[in-house]
Write a protein that holds these residues in place. Structure first.
Motif, PDB file in Angstrom:
ATOM      1  N   LEU A 132       0.837  -1.196   0.000  1.00 29.55           N
ATOM      2  CA  LEU A 132       0.000   0.000   0.000  1.00 29.55           C
ATOM      3  C   LEU A 132       0.871   1.245   0.000  1.00 29.55           C
ATOM      4  O   LEU A 132       2.019   1.227   0.428  1.00 29.55           O
ATOM      5  N   ARG A 133       0.284   2.334  -0.468  1.00 27.50           N
ATOM      6  CA  ARG A 133       1.035   3.583  -0.550  1.00 27.50           C
ATOM      7  C   ARG A 133       0.977   4.374   0.747  1.00 27.50           C
ATOM      8  O   ARG A 133       1.867   5.162   1.043  1.00 27.50           O
ATOM      9  N   VAL A 134      -0.081   4.172   1.532  1.00 26.92           N
ATOM     10  CA  VAL A 134      -0.222   4.816   2.845  1.00 26.92           C
ATOM     11  C   VAL A 134      -0.181   3.709   3.889  1.00 26.92           C
ATOM     12  O   VAL A 134      -1.099   2.900   3.979  1.00 26.92           O
ATOM     13  N   ARG A 135       0.893   3.663   4.676  1.00 22.28           N
ATOM     14  CA  ARG A 135       1.139   2.514   5.546  1.00 22.28           C
ATOM     15  C   ARG A 135       0.729   2.767   6.987  1.00 22.28           C
ATOM     16  O   ARG A 135       1.347   2.274   7.926  1.00 22.28           O
ATOM     17  N   THR A 136      -0.319   3.551   7.212  1.00 24.72           N
ATOM     18  CA  THR A 136      -0.819   3.750   8.568  1.00 24.72           C
ATOM     19  C   THR A 136      -1.683   2.560   8.979  1.00 24.72           C
ATOM     20  O   THR A 136      -2.239   1.847   8.131  1.00 24.72           O
ATOM     21  N   ALA A 187      -6.947   0.478  -5.969  1.00 26.80           N
ATOM     22  CA  ALA A 187      -8.073   1.369  -6.219  1.00 26.80           C
ATOM     23  C   ALA A 187      -8.919   1.538  -4.961  1.00 26.80           C
ATOM     24  O   ALA A 187      -9.408   2.636  -4.668  1.00 26.80           O
ATOM     25  N   VAL A 188      -9.093   0.454  -4.206  1.00 24.84           N
ATOM     26  CA  VAL A 188      -9.821   0.544  -2.937  1.00 24.84           C
ATOM     27  C   VAL A 188      -9.081   1.458  -1.970  1.00 24.84           C
ATOM     28  O   VAL A 188      -9.679   2.321  -1.314  1.00 24.84           O
ATOM     29  N   GLU A 189      -7.755   1.288  -1.894  1.00 26.41           N
ATOM     30  CA  GLU A 189      -6.973   2.158  -1.017  1.00 26.41           C
ATOM     31  C   GLU A 189      -7.112   3.618  -1.432  1.00 26.41           C
ATOM     32  O   GLU A 189      -7.282   4.505  -0.580  1.00 26.41           O
ATOM     33  N   ARG A 190      -7.055   3.879  -2.735  1.00 29.62           N
ATOM     34  CA  ARG A 190      -7.162   5.257  -3.213  1.00 29.62           C
ATOM     35  C   ARG A 190      -8.499   5.874  -2.815  1.00 29.62           C
ATOM     36  O   ARG A 190      -8.555   7.021  -2.346  1.00 29.62           O
ATOM     37  N   ARG A 191      -9.594   5.128  -2.979  1.00 32.00           N
ATOM     38  CA  ARG A 191     -10.912   5.671  -2.642  1.00 32.00           C
ATOM     39  C   ARG A 191     -11.042   5.925  -1.137  1.00 32.00           C
ATOM     40  O   ARG A 191     -11.643   6.917  -0.718  1.00 32.00           O
ATOM     41  N   PRO A 209       7.084   4.285  -6.223  1.00 33.04           N
ATOM     42  CA  PRO A 209       7.492   3.415  -5.110  1.00 33.04           C
ATOM     43  C   PRO A 209       8.755   3.876  -4.395  1.00 33.04           C
ATOM     44  O   PRO A 209       8.814   3.890  -3.181  1.00 33.04           O
ATOM     45  N   ALA A 210       9.799   4.266  -5.153  1.00 32.06           N
ATOM     46  CA  ALA A 210      11.042   4.703  -4.515  1.00 32.06           C
ATOM     47  C   ALA A 210      10.824   5.981  -3.712  1.00 32.06           C
ATOM     48  O   ALA A 210      11.376   6.165  -2.634  1.00 32.06           O
ATOM     49  N   GLU A 211       9.990   6.883  -4.229  1.00 34.27           N
ATOM     50  CA  GLU A 211       9.711   8.119  -3.518  1.00 34.27           C
ATOM     51  C   GLU A 211       8.933   7.842  -2.242  1.00 34.27           C
ATOM     52  O   GLU A 211       9.153   8.499  -1.218  1.00 34.27           O
TER      53      GLU A 211
END
Length: 216
Positions: A132-136, A187-191, A209-211
């Protein structure tokens, strides 16, 4: 498996260069004040009481009182790590998320029903790793819950440190289906993030990903 894993990532049980116990930069526990902690506990108690009454299937003063006693005991004797809400509620994005979820739920239910009725057809399953892009903790939990509610997908494991969901997908016929499954999870994560995430979390959705690994 997907190849867009954080450094040292892999399937459960494999050795890696980064130990699972090492916290990620954006996975650290948030600093919660006394007022915020009490608010979170009140919200958790409310959800526990609601779950208690749903389990009994009866809305009554007796069940309400019992739910309050049980919920308070759970919070006192089995304290959970703090998961505070630091995002921003966006009603329009939340409505879009709910509408899309209902559509996906219906489509997936029909698809699984068709597979069950096909005589002689044995669908193949696969396990994919989706970073995932947001790892909270909140985003991991919400995304995993929504994915598990949709027929045909199931969360098998969560790497909390690296923010990776291990998802079992049904009816995989080729690499294209694996890529499509990963896109559905993202897509679910984005929404979800667009509906309740903070501005920083929304910006993180578009990082490479690297950023993302270097983003505080």
């Amino acid at each position: 498996m997907t190849d867009d894993l954080p450094p040292g990532g892999g399937v459960p049980g494999e050795s890696s260069g980064v130990p699972r116990a090492t916290p990620a930069a954006d996975a650290q526990a948030p600093v919660v004040g006394r007022g915020g902690r009490r608010r979170d506990q009140a919200l958790a108690l409310g959800w526990l009481v609601a779950a208690w009454m749903l389990l009994w299937g009866d809305v009554s003063w007796g069940n309400l009182a019992a739910g309050l006693v049980v919920g308070t005991a759970v919070l006192l004797f089995f304290p959970l790590p703090p998961v505070t809400f630091g995002g921003r509620l966006r009603p329009r994005a939340l409505l879009a998320f709910m509408a899309t979820f209902v559509v996906e739920l219906v489509n997936a239910s029909v698809h699984v029903a068709v597979l069950a009725l096909r005589i002689g057809y044995r669908p193949r399953g696969a396990i994919i790793a989706v970073p995932l892009r947001v790892r909270t903790d909140l985003n991991l939990a919400l995304t995993a819950e929504v994915i598990s509610l949709v027929p045909g997908t199931l969360i098998l494991d969560i790497d909390r440190v690296r923010g990776v969901l291990y998802v079992h997908v049904l009816d995989v016929r080729g690499p294209g289906d694996l890529a499509a499954g990963r896109k559905r999870v993202l897509a679910v994560e984005r929404r979800i993030v667009r509906a309740i995430g903070s501005p920083d979390e929304v910006r993180r959705l578009d990082l490479e990903p690297a950023e993302r690994r270097n983003h505080p």
